[in-house]
Design a protein around this motif. Structure first.
Motif, short mmCIF file in Angstrom:
data_model
loop_
_atom_site.label_atom_id
_atom_site.label_comp_id
_atom_site.label_asym_id
_atom_site.label_seq_id
_atom_site.Cartn_x
_atom_site.Cartn_y
_atom_site.Cartn_z
N MET A 1 0.84 -1.17 0.00
CA MET A 1 0.00 0.00 0.00
C MET A 1 0.89 1.24 0.00
O MET A 1 1.85 1.33 0.76
N LYS A 2 0.55 2.22 -0.80
CA LYS A 2 1.33 3.45 -0.90
C LYS A 2 0.82 4.49 0.09
O LYS A 2 -0.37 4.54 0.37
N PRO A 3 1.72 5.34 0.61
CA PRO A 3 1.30 6.38 1.56
C PRO A 3 0.20 7.28 0.99
O PRO A 3 -0.67 7.73 1.72
N GLU A 4 0.23 7.54 -0.30
CA GLU A 4 -0.77 8.40 -0.92
C GLU A 4 -2.18 7.82 -0.79
O GLU A 4 -3.17 8.55 -0.84
N GLN A 5 -2.27 6.51 -0.64
CA GLN A 5 -3.56 5.85 -0.51
C GLN A 5 -4.10 5.90 0.93
O GLN A 5 -5.28 5.66 1.15
N VAL A 6 -3.24 6.21 1.89
CA VAL A 6 -3.63 6.18 3.29
C VAL A 6 -3.66 7.57 3.93
O VAL A 6 -4.54 7.88 4.71
N LEU A 7 -2.70 8.41 3.58
CA LEU A 7 -2.58 9.71 4.21
C LEU A 7 -3.62 10.69 3.69
O LEU A 7 -3.99 10.66 2.51
N ILE A 8 -4.08 11.55 4.56
CA ILE A 8 -5.07 12.58 4.22
C ILE A 8 -4.39 13.93 4.33
O ILE A 8 -3.96 14.32 5.42
N PRO A 9 -4.27 14.67 3.23
CA PRO A 9 -3.63 15.99 3.31
C PRO A 9 -4.51 16.97 4.10
O PRO A 9 -5.71 17.07 3.87
N THR A 10 -3.91 17.65 5.07
CA THR A 10 -4.62 18.64 5.88
C THR A 10 -3.76 19.88 6.04
O THR A 10 -2.55 19.84 5.82
N ASN A 11 -4.37 20.95 6.47
CA ASN A 11 -3.61 22.10 6.92
C ASN A 11 -3.07 21.78 8.31
O ASN A 11 -3.53 20.84 8.96
N VAL A 12 -2.10 22.54 8.77
CA VAL A 12 -1.57 22.33 10.11
C VAL A 12 -2.07 23.43 11.03
O VAL A 12 -2.40 24.53 10.58
N ALA A 13 -2.14 23.13 12.31
CA ALA A 13 -2.50 24.13 13.31
C ALA A 13 -1.23 24.85 13.74
O ALA A 13 -0.16 24.25 13.82
N ARG A 14 -1.37 26.14 13.97
CA ARG A 14 -0.23 26.97 14.39
C ARG A 14 -0.65 27.86 15.55
O ARG A 14 -1.84 28.07 15.77
N THR A 15 0.32 28.38 16.26
CA THR A 15 0.05 29.32 17.34
C THR A 15 -0.72 30.51 16.79
O THR A 15 -0.39 31.03 15.72
N GLY A 16 -1.75 30.91 17.50
CA GLY A 16 -2.56 32.04 17.08
C GLY A 16 -3.75 31.68 16.21
O GLY A 16 -4.57 32.53 15.89
N MET A 17 -3.85 30.43 15.82
CA MET A 17 -4.97 29.98 15.00
C MET A 17 -6.24 29.97 15.84
O MET A 17 -6.21 29.62 17.02
N LEU A 18 -7.35 30.36 15.26
CA LEU A 18 -8.62 30.36 15.98
C LEU A 18 -9.15 28.95 16.16
O LEU A 18 -8.93 28.08 15.30
N VAL A 19 -9.84 28.72 17.25
CA VAL A 19 -10.46 27.42 17.50
C VAL A 19 -11.40 27.07 16.35
O VAL A 19 -11.43 25.93 15.87
N ARG A 20 -12.11 28.05 15.85
CA ARG A 20 -13.03 27.84 14.72
C ARG A 20 -12.28 27.27 13.52
O ARG A 20 -12.78 26.39 12.81
N GLU A 21 -11.07 27.75 13.27
CA GLU A 21 -10.29 27.28 12.13
C GLU A 21 -9.89 25.82 12.29
O GLU A 21 -9.91 25.05 11.32
N VAL A 22 -9.53 25.42 13.50
CA VAL A 22 -9.18 24.02 13.77
C VAL A 22 -10.39 23.13 13.56
O VAL A 22 -10.31 22.10 12.86
N PHE A 23 -11.53 23.51 14.13
CA PHE A 23 -12.75 22.72 13.97
C PHE A 23 -13.16 22.64 12.50
O PHE A 23 -13.56 21.57 12.02
N THR A 24 -13.06 23.74 11.79
CA THR A 24 -13.45 23.77 10.38
C THR A 24 -12.57 22.85 9.55
O THR A 24 -13.07 22.09 8.71
N GLU A 25 -11.27 22.88 9.78
CA GLU A 25 -10.36 22.02 9.01
C GLU A 25 -10.59 20.55 9.34
O GLU A 25 -10.61 19.72 8.44
N CYS A 26 -10.76 20.21 10.60
CA CYS A 26 -11.04 18.81 10.97
C CYS A 26 -12.33 18.32 10.30
O CYS A 26 -12.39 17.20 9.80
N THR A 27 -13.34 19.18 10.28
CA THR A 27 -14.61 18.82 9.66
C THR A 27 -14.48 18.71 8.15
O THR A 27 -15.02 17.79 7.53
N ARG A 28 -13.75 19.62 7.54
CA ARG A 28 -13.59 19.64 6.08
C ARG A 28 -12.98 18.35 5.55
O ARG A 28 -13.44 17.80 4.55
#
Length: 70
Positions: A1-28
């Motif tokens: 199995m290739k990593p591309e078949q298993v991994l899900i590309p996401t944005n990363v969380a950073r200092t100063g990011m809003l809680v709404r942004e984390v929830f939105t990205e997880c949901t997206r």
């Protein structure tokens, strides 16, 4: 199995990011956590909506209800 078949590309969380942004990205992308990058751009841990809710003023049963509502 290739990593591309298993991994899900996401944005990363950073200092100063809003809680709404984390929830939105997880949901997206339908993931339970996001990688967290430090100021140097290194992934050093992960951030989850459940941990955010636990560290706020919500009672434990509200956190459990939110976790089970998928």
């Amino acid at each position: 199995m290739k990593p591309e078949q298993v991994l899900i590309p996401t944005n990363v969380a950073r200092t100063g990011m809003l809680v709404r942004e984390v929830f939105t990205e997880c949901t997206r992308v339908h993931v339970p956590a996001l990688p967290f990058c430090d100021e140097a751009g290194r992934i050093c841990e992960r951030v989850t909506p459940k941990n955010i809710l636990k560290s706020s003023c919500l009672t434990e049963y509200v956190v459990e209800i939110a976790t089970n509502c998928r």
